[in-house]
Design a protein around this motif. Structure first.
Motif, PDB file in Angstrom:
ATOM      1  N   ILE B 116      -4.303  11.283  61.092  1.00  0.00           N
ATOM      2  CA  ILE B 116      -3.157  11.887  60.392  1.00  0.00           C
ATOM      3  C   ILE B 116      -3.062  13.404  60.543  1.00  0.00           C
ATOM      4  CG2 ILE B 116      -3.010  10.032  58.703  1.00  0.00           C
ATOM      5  CD1 ILE B 116      -4.278  13.154  57.336  1.00  0.00           C
ATOM      6  N   LYS B 117      -4.104  14.039  61.064  1.00  0.00           N
ATOM      7  CA  LYS B 117      -4.236  15.499  60.963  1.00  0.00           C
ATOM      8  C   LYS B 117      -3.102  16.281  61.635  1.00  0.00           C
ATOM      9  CE  LYS B 117      -7.079  16.207  65.010  1.00  0.00           C
ATOM     10  NZ  LYS B 117      -8.309  16.669  65.613  1.00  0.00           N
ATOM     11  N   ASP B 118      -2.463  15.728  62.656  1.00  0.00           N
ATOM     12  CA  ASP B 118      -1.412  16.472  63.364  1.00  0.00           C
ATOM     13  C   ASP B 118      -0.018  16.260  62.777  1.00  0.00           C
ATOM     14  OD1 ASP B 118      -3.280  17.457  65.154  1.00  0.00           O
ATOM     15  OD2 ASP B 118      -3.114  15.675  66.437  1.00  0.00           O
ATOM     16  N   SER B 119       0.074  15.513  61.693  1.00  0.00           N
ATOM     17  CA  SER B 119       1.392  15.175  61.133  1.00  0.00           C
ATOM     18  C   SER B 119       1.832  16.218  60.109  1.00  0.00           C
ATOM     19  CB  SER B 119       1.332  13.811  60.451  1.00  0.00           C
ATOM     20  OG  SER B 119       0.808  12.854  61.338  1.00  0.00           O
ATOM     21  N   ASP B 120       3.161  16.286  59.903  1.00  0.00           N
ATOM     22  CA  ASP B 120       3.700  17.155  58.856  1.00  0.00           C
ATOM     23  C   ASP B 120       3.677  16.449  57.506  1.00  0.00           C
ATOM     24  OD1 ASP B 120       4.445  19.295  60.617  1.00  0.00           O
ATOM     25  OD2 ASP B 120       6.062  18.000  61.342  1.00  0.00           O
ATOM     26  N   ILE B 121       3.753  15.146  57.544  1.00  0.00           N
ATOM     27  CA  ILE B 121       3.762  14.350  56.309  1.00  0.00           C
ATOM     28  C   ILE B 121       3.302  12.938  56.654  1.00  0.00           C
ATOM     29  CG2 ILE B 121       6.216  13.725  56.573  1.00  0.00           C
ATOM     30  CD1 ILE B 121       6.444  13.968  53.489  1.00  0.00           C
ATOM     31  N   VAL B 122       2.672  12.281  55.682  1.00  0.00           N
ATOM     32  CA  VAL B 122       2.181  10.920  55.884  1.00  0.00           C
ATOM     33  C   VAL B 122       2.875   9.999  54.885  1.00  0.00           C
ATOM     34  CG1 VAL B 122       0.135   9.427  55.786  1.00  0.00           C
ATOM     35  CG2 VAL B 122      -0.052  11.734  56.738  1.00  0.00           C
ATOM     36  N   ILE B 123       3.199   8.797  55.323  1.00  0.00           N
ATOM     37  CA  ILE B 123       3.818   7.830  54.417  1.00  0.00           C
ATOM     38  C   ILE B 123       2.889   6.632  54.257  1.00  0.00           C
ATOM     39  CG2 ILE B 123       5.868   6.492  53.876  1.00  0.00           C
ATOM     40  CD1 ILE B 123       7.517   8.371  55.372  1.00  0.00           C
ATOM     41  N   ASP B 124       2.515   6.385  53.019  1.00  0.00           N
ATOM     42  CA  ASP B 124       1.603   5.301  52.678  1.00  0.00           C
ATOM     43  C   ASP B 124       2.392   4.011  52.492  1.00  0.00           C
ATOM     44  OD1 ASP B 124       0.051   3.455  51.257  1.00  0.00           O
ATOM     45  OD2 ASP B 124       0.185   4.604  49.385  1.00  0.00           O
ATOM     46  N   CYS B 125       2.191   3.093  53.435  1.00  0.00           N
ATOM     47  CA  CYS B 125       2.818   1.766  53.343  1.00  0.00           C
ATOM     48  C   CYS B 125       1.714   0.708  53.377  1.00  0.00           C
ATOM     49  CB  CYS B 125       3.809   1.575  54.487  1.00  0.00           C
ATOM     50  SG  CYS B 125       5.141   2.792  54.491  1.00  0.00           S
ATOM     51  N   LEU B 126       0.591   1.033  52.788  1.00  0.00           N
ATOM     52  CA  LEU B 126      -0.579   0.154  52.779  1.00  0.00           C
ATOM     53  C   LEU B 126      -0.391  -0.984  51.778  1.00  0.00           C
ATOM     54  CD1 LEU B 126      -3.198   3.030  52.850  1.00  0.00           C
ATOM     55  CD2 LEU B 126      -3.125   1.158  54.528  1.00  0.00           C
TER      56      LEU B 126
END
Lengths: 75, 236
Positions: B116-126
Protein backbone atom coordinates in the motif's frame (compact mmCIF):
# COMPACT_ATOMS: atom_id res chain seq x y z
CA UNK A 1 -38.51 5.92 35.99
CA UNK A 2 -37.31 7.70 32.86
CA UNK A 3 -38.08 7.16 29.18
CA UNK A 4 -35.65 6.66 26.32
CA UNK A 5 -36.00 6.10 22.58
CA UNK A 6 -34.46 2.86 21.38
CA UNK A 7 -33.26 1.77 17.95
CA UNK A 8 -31.79 -1.67 17.41
CA UNK A 9 -30.14 -2.35 14.08
CA UNK A 10 -29.73 -5.33 11.75
CA UNK A 11 -30.05 -8.70 13.51
CA UNK A 12 -30.71 -6.94 16.83
CA UNK A 13 -34.01 -5.50 15.62
CA UNK A 14 -35.76 -8.65 16.85
CA UNK A 15 -34.98 -7.51 20.41
CA UNK A 16 -36.71 -4.16 19.88
CA UNK A 17 -39.62 -3.72 22.33
CA UNK A 18 -43.01 -2.57 21.02
CA UNK A 19 -42.73 0.66 23.00
CA UNK A 20 -39.22 1.38 21.68
CA UNK A 21 -40.02 5.06 20.99
CA UNK A 22 -40.87 5.62 24.63
CA UNK A 23 -39.18 2.85 26.56
CA UNK A 24 -39.31 3.11 30.37
CA UNK A 25 -36.17 2.29 32.36
CA UNK A 26 -34.94 2.84 35.91
CA UNK A 27 -33.24 6.11 36.79
CA UNK A 28 -29.50 6.09 36.28
CA UNK A 29 -29.51 2.79 34.40
CA UNK A 30 -26.23 2.01 32.65
CA UNK A 31 -25.93 1.04 28.99
CA UNK A 32 -24.79 -2.40 30.07
CA UNK A 33 -27.87 -2.86 32.26
CA UNK A 34 -30.08 -1.75 29.36
CA UNK A 35 -28.50 -4.31 27.04
CA UNK A 36 -29.11 -7.02 29.62
CA UNK A 37 -32.72 -5.87 30.14
CA UNK A 38 -33.32 -6.17 26.39
CA UNK A 39 -31.91 -9.71 26.34
CA UNK A 40 -29.16 -8.80 23.87
CA UNK A 41 -25.83 -10.64 24.04
CA UNK A 42 -23.24 -8.04 25.08
CA UNK A 43 -20.86 -9.22 22.31
CA UNK A 44 -23.56 -8.43 19.75
CA UNK A 45 -24.02 -4.88 21.07
CA UNK A 46 -20.78 -3.65 19.54
CA UNK A 47 -21.55 0.01 18.89
CA UNK A 48 -23.69 1.94 21.32
CA UNK A 49 -24.61 5.49 20.52
CA UNK A 50 -26.59 7.97 22.52
CA UNK A 51 -27.82 11.13 20.79
CA UNK A 52 -25.53 10.31 17.81
CA UNK A 53 -22.38 9.99 19.92
CA UNK A 54 -20.55 6.72 20.61
CA UNK A 55 -20.82 5.66 24.26
CA UNK A 56 -19.46 2.94 26.50
CA UNK A 57 -21.17 0.19 28.44
CA UNK A 58 -20.68 2.03 31.75
CA UNK A 59 -22.29 5.29 30.61
CA UNK A 60 -25.56 6.19 32.32
CA UNK A 61 -28.81 6.96 30.55
CA UNK A 62 -30.87 10.12 30.96
CA UNK A 63 -34.52 10.87 30.30
CA UNK A 64 -35.13 11.52 26.60
CA UNK A 65 -31.90 9.92 25.39
CA UNK A 66 -32.00 8.44 21.91
CA UNK A 67 -30.13 5.16 22.14
CA UNK A 68 -28.92 3.08 19.19
CA UNK A 69 -27.38 -0.38 19.32
CA UNK A 70 -25.48 -1.72 16.30
CA UNK A 71 -23.90 -5.18 15.99
CA UNK A 72 -20.35 -5.92 14.77
CA UNK A 73 -20.24 -5.85 10.96
CA UNK A 74 -17.19 -7.32 9.26
CA UNK A 75 -18.24 -8.50 5.80
CA UNK B 1 -16.75 6.75 -31.29
CA UNK B 2 -13.25 7.76 -32.33
CA UNK B 3 -10.29 7.71 -30.00
CA UNK B 4 -10.25 11.49 -29.82
CA UNK B 5 -13.90 11.87 -28.92
CA UNK B 6 -13.47 9.14 -26.30
CA UNK B 7 -10.72 11.21 -24.73
CA UNK B 8 -12.82 14.36 -24.90
CA UNK B 9 -16.14 12.94 -23.81
CA UNK B 10 -15.29 10.19 -21.37
CA UNK B 11 -15.50 12.44 -18.32
CA UNK B 12 -17.92 15.06 -19.70
CA UNK B 13 -20.73 13.92 -17.37
CA UNK B 14 -18.41 14.38 -14.37
CA UNK B 15 -18.65 18.13 -14.98
CA UNK B 16 -19.61 20.44 -13.38
CA UNK B 17 -19.98 18.38 -10.25
CA UNK B 18 -16.22 18.09 -10.62
CA UNK B 19 -14.03 20.83 -12.08
CA UNK B 20 -11.44 20.24 -14.81
CA UNK B 21 -8.74 20.81 -12.18
CA UNK B 22 -10.32 18.22 -9.88
CA UNK B 23 -10.54 15.74 -12.76
CA UNK B 24 -6.82 16.20 -13.32
CA UNK B 25 -6.14 15.56 -9.63
CA UNK B 26 -8.10 12.30 -9.86
CA UNK B 27 -6.11 11.39 -12.96
CA UNK B 28 -2.89 11.75 -11.00
CA UNK B 29 -4.21 9.89 -7.96
CA UNK B 30 -3.25 6.37 -6.89
CA UNK B 31 -5.84 4.30 -5.04
CA UNK B 32 -5.32 0.85 -3.57
CA UNK B 33 -8.32 -1.43 -2.98
CA UNK B 34 -7.87 -4.31 -0.55
CA UNK B 35 -10.40 -7.04 -1.27
CA UNK B 36 -12.18 -7.46 -4.62
CA UNK B 37 -15.44 -9.08 -3.54
CA UNK B 38 -18.84 -7.49 -2.98
CA UNK B 39 -17.50 -4.09 -1.95
CA UNK B 40 -14.17 -4.06 -3.76
CA UNK B 41 -15.53 -4.90 -7.21
CA UNK B 42 -18.05 -2.05 -7.10
CA UNK B 43 -15.47 0.34 -5.66
CA UNK B 44 -12.97 -0.49 -8.40
CA UNK B 45 -15.55 -0.11 -11.16
CA UNK B 46 -16.63 3.33 -9.93
CA UNK B 47 -13.04 4.54 -9.47
CA UNK B 48 -12.19 3.46 -13.02
CA UNK B 49 -15.24 5.18 -14.45
CA UNK B 50 -14.74 8.44 -12.56
CA UNK B 51 -11.13 8.60 -13.74
CA UNK B 52 -8.70 7.64 -10.99
CA UNK B 53 -5.39 7.44 -12.84
CA UNK B 54 -3.80 4.51 -11.06
CA UNK B 55 -5.73 1.74 -9.36
CA UNK B 56 -4.19 -1.18 -7.54
CA UNK B 57 -6.23 -4.09 -6.19
CA UNK B 58 -5.56 -7.30 -4.36
CA UNK B 59 -7.51 -10.41 -3.53
CA UNK B 60 -6.27 -13.96 -3.15
CA UNK B 61 -9.67 -15.53 -3.75
CA UNK B 62 -11.38 -17.18 -6.72
CA UNK B 63 -15.03 -16.80 -7.66
CA UNK B 64 -17.55 -19.37 -6.50
CA UNK B 65 -21.27 -19.60 -7.10
CA UNK B 66 -22.14 -17.90 -3.78
CA UNK B 67 -20.52 -14.69 -5.11
CA UNK B 68 -22.99 -14.34 -8.00
CA UNK B 69 -25.71 -12.69 -5.88
CA UNK B 70 -23.70 -9.51 -5.29
CA UNK B 71 -20.13 -9.41 -6.62
CA UNK B 72 -20.07 -7.18 -9.70
CA UNK B 73 -17.12 -8.89 -11.36
CA UNK B 74 -18.43 -12.44 -10.83
CA UNK B 75 -19.96 -14.22 -13.80
CA UNK B 76 -21.00 -17.82 -14.39
CA UNK B 77 -18.14 -18.34 -16.82
CA UNK B 78 -15.62 -17.01 -14.28
CA UNK B 79 -16.41 -19.47 -11.47
CA UNK B 80 -13.13 -20.86 -10.19
CA UNK B 81 -11.18 -17.98 -11.75
CA UNK B 82 -9.11 -15.40 -9.88
CA UNK B 83 -10.98 -12.31 -8.69
CA UNK B 84 -7.86 -10.20 -9.23
CA UNK B 85 -7.43 -11.36 -12.84
CA UNK B 86 -11.14 -10.81 -13.58
CA UNK B 87 -10.99 -7.33 -12.07
CA UNK B 88 -7.97 -6.30 -14.11
CA UNK B 89 -9.50 -7.58 -17.34
CA UNK B 90 -12.82 -5.82 -16.75
CA UNK B 91 -11.27 -2.51 -15.74
CA UNK B 92 -9.04 -2.52 -18.83
CA UNK B 93 -12.16 -2.95 -20.95
CA UNK B 94 -13.88 -0.02 -19.21
CA UNK B 95 -11.07 2.52 -19.18
CA UNK B 96 -7.89 1.95 -21.16
CA UNK B 97 -6.61 5.40 -20.17
CA UNK B 98 -5.84 4.44 -16.58
CA UNK B 99 -3.24 2.16 -15.01
CA UNK B 100 -4.61 -0.96 -13.37
CA UNK B 101 -2.67 -3.55 -11.43
CA UNK B 102 -4.42 -6.37 -9.57
CA UNK B 103 -2.54 -8.95 -7.54
CA UNK B 104 -3.70 -12.40 -6.53
CA UNK B 105 -2.33 -12.13 -3.05
CA UNK B 106 -3.47 -12.31 0.56
CA UNK B 107 -2.91 -9.28 2.81
CA UNK B 108 -0.64 -10.21 5.71
CA UNK B 109 1.37 -8.42 8.39
CA UNK B 110 4.44 -9.12 6.31
CA UNK B 111 3.30 -7.71 2.95
CA UNK B 112 0.73 -5.05 3.90
CA UNK B 113 3.05 -2.04 4.06
CA UNK B 114 4.84 -2.85 0.79
CA UNK B 115 1.54 -3.31 -1.02
CA UNK B 116 0.00 0.00 0.00
CA UNK B 117 2.95 2.35 0.56
CA UNK B 118 2.88 4.04 -2.88
CA UNK B 119 -0.84 4.86 -2.78
CA UNK B 120 -2.50 8.18 -1.98
CA UNK B 121 -5.39 6.44 -0.25
CA UNK B 122 -6.41 2.87 0.58
CA UNK B 123 -9.92 1.44 0.50
CA UNK B 124 -10.74 -1.39 2.87
CA UNK B 125 -13.08 -3.89 1.23
CA UNK B 126 -12.01 -6.81 3.42
CA UNK B 127 -14.29 -9.40 5.00
CA UNK B 128 -12.36 -9.94 8.23
CA UNK B 129 -12.22 -7.68 11.27
CA UNK B 130 -8.81 -8.94 12.36
CA UNK B 131 -7.26 -8.27 8.94
CA UNK B 132 -8.63 -4.72 9.08
CA UNK B 133 -6.35 -4.04 12.06
CA UNK B 134 -3.40 -5.37 10.03
CA UNK B 135 -4.31 -3.02 7.19
CA UNK B 136 -4.72 -0.06 9.53
CA UNK B 137 -1.26 -0.65 11.01
CA UNK B 138 0.16 -0.48 7.49
CA UNK B 139 -1.72 2.71 6.49
CA UNK B 140 -0.61 4.38 9.73
CA UNK B 141 3.01 3.43 9.06
CA UNK B 142 2.74 4.73 5.49
CA UNK B 143 0.80 7.87 6.58
CA UNK B 144 -2.02 7.13 4.15
CA UNK B 145 -5.73 7.68 4.80
CA UNK B 146 -7.99 4.63 4.82
CA UNK B 147 -11.65 4.42 3.81
CA UNK B 148 -13.31 1.46 5.48
CA UNK B 149 -16.61 -0.18 4.65
CA UNK B 150 -18.31 -3.29 5.95
CA UNK B 151 -21.62 -5.01 5.26
CA UNK B 152 -23.90 -7.67 6.69
CA UNK B 153 -27.35 -8.41 5.31
CA UNK B 154 -29.03 -5.07 4.60
CA UNK B 155 -26.78 -3.23 7.07
CA UNK B 156 -23.43 -1.60 6.66
CA UNK B 157 -21.01 1.02 7.85
CA UNK B 158 -18.43 3.43 6.44
CA UNK B 159 -15.72 5.53 8.07
CA UNK B 160 -12.53 7.36 7.09
CA UNK B 161 -9.40 6.77 9.16
CA UNK B 162 -6.47 9.16 8.95
CA UNK B 163 -3.04 8.00 10.17
CA UNK B 164 -3.29 9.79 13.52
CA UNK B 165 -6.81 8.49 14.27
CA UNK B 166 -7.66 5.61 16.59
CA UNK B 167 -9.78 4.11 13.82
CA UNK B 168 -10.85 0.50 14.22
CA UNK B 169 -10.34 0.50 17.96
CA UNK B 170 -13.25 2.96 18.18
CA UNK B 171 -15.41 0.82 15.90
CA UNK B 172 -14.61 -2.74 16.96
CA UNK B 173 -13.09 -2.16 20.43
CA UNK B 174 -9.59 -2.96 21.63
CA UNK B 175 -10.39 -6.67 21.67
CA UNK B 176 -11.61 -6.55 18.06
CA UNK B 177 -8.04 -7.01 16.97
CA UNK B 178 -8.05 -10.57 18.30
CA UNK B 179 -11.47 -12.08 18.47
CA UNK B 180 -14.25 -10.02 16.91
CA UNK B 181 -16.62 -11.75 14.57
CA UNK B 182 -19.15 -9.91 12.44
CA UNK B 183 -22.79 -10.83 11.92
CA UNK B 184 -22.37 -11.36 8.16
CA UNK B 185 -22.20 -15.13 8.60
CA UNK B 186 -25.67 -14.99 10.12
CA UNK B 187 -27.21 -12.44 7.76
CA UNK B 188 -25.39 -13.07 4.49
CA UNK B 189 -24.77 -10.13 2.16
CA UNK B 190 -27.26 -8.51 -0.19
CA UNK B 191 -26.35 -6.88 -3.50
CA UNK B 192 -28.15 -3.59 -2.88
CA UNK B 193 -26.34 -3.15 0.42
CA UNK B 194 -22.91 -3.95 -1.09
CA UNK B 195 -23.54 -1.48 -3.91
CA UNK B 196 -24.82 1.19 -1.50
CA UNK B 197 -21.91 0.96 0.95
CA UNK B 198 -19.31 0.77 -1.84
CA UNK B 199 -20.82 3.93 -3.35
CA UNK B 200 -20.34 5.77 -0.07
CA UNK B 201 -16.76 4.47 0.15
CA UNK B 202 -16.01 5.85 -3.31
CA UNK B 203 -17.63 9.16 -2.45
CA UNK B 204 -15.45 9.43 0.68
CA UNK B 205 -12.34 8.48 -1.32
CA UNK B 206 -13.00 11.17 -3.93
CA UNK B 207 -13.68 13.80 -1.26
CA UNK B 208 -10.44 12.97 0.57
CA UNK B 209 -8.44 13.15 -2.67
CA UNK B 210 -10.06 16.45 -3.66
CA UNK B 211 -10.18 17.85 -0.12
CA UNK B 212 -13.82 18.77 -0.53
CA UNK B 213 -17.12 18.15 1.23
CA UNK B 214 -17.74 16.57 4.60
CA UNK B 215 -15.67 13.50 5.38
CA UNK B 216 -16.63 10.70 7.76
CA UNK B 217 -13.43 11.18 9.79
CA UNK B 218 -13.86 10.05 13.39
CA UNK B 219 -17.44 9.41 12.42
CA UNK B 220 -19.21 6.23 11.45
CA UNK B 221 -22.10 6.10 9.01
CA UNK B 222 -24.31 3.20 9.92
CA UNK B 223 -27.08 2.08 7.62
CA UNK B 224 -29.95 -0.37 7.91
CA UNK B 225 -31.68 -0.49 4.55
CA UNK B 226 -34.53 -2.70 5.78
CA UNK B 227 -35.62 -0.02 8.25
CA UNK B 228 -34.27 2.92 6.19
CA UNK B 229 -32.17 3.98 9.18
CA UNK B 230 -29.17 6.17 8.43
CA UNK B 231 -27.10 7.49 11.31
CA UNK B 232 -23.79 9.30 11.53
CA UNK B 233 -22.17 8.68 14.91
CA UNK B 234 -19.36 10.72 16.39
CA UNK B 235 -16.74 8.19 17.43
CA UNK B 236 -14.74 10.38 19.82
Amino acid sequence: MINIELRLFANLSKFSPKNSKNFPIDNNMSVKQLISKLGVDIDQAKIIFINSRKKNYDDRLKDGDKVGIFPPVGG
Amino acid sequence: MTGNSLLTNRYSRNFKSLTQTEQKILGKSKVCIIGLGGLGGCVMEMLARIGIGTIKGMDNDTFDSTNLNRQLFSKEDLLGKSKAEAAEKRIKSINSQIKINCKKELLTKENAYELIKDSDIVIDCLDSIQTRFVLQNATKKASIPLVTGAIAGASGQVSVIFPSDKGFELIYGKKGRDNSKGIENELGNLAFCAFFISSVQVSECIKVLLKKGNILRNKLLIVDLFSNSFEIIKLN
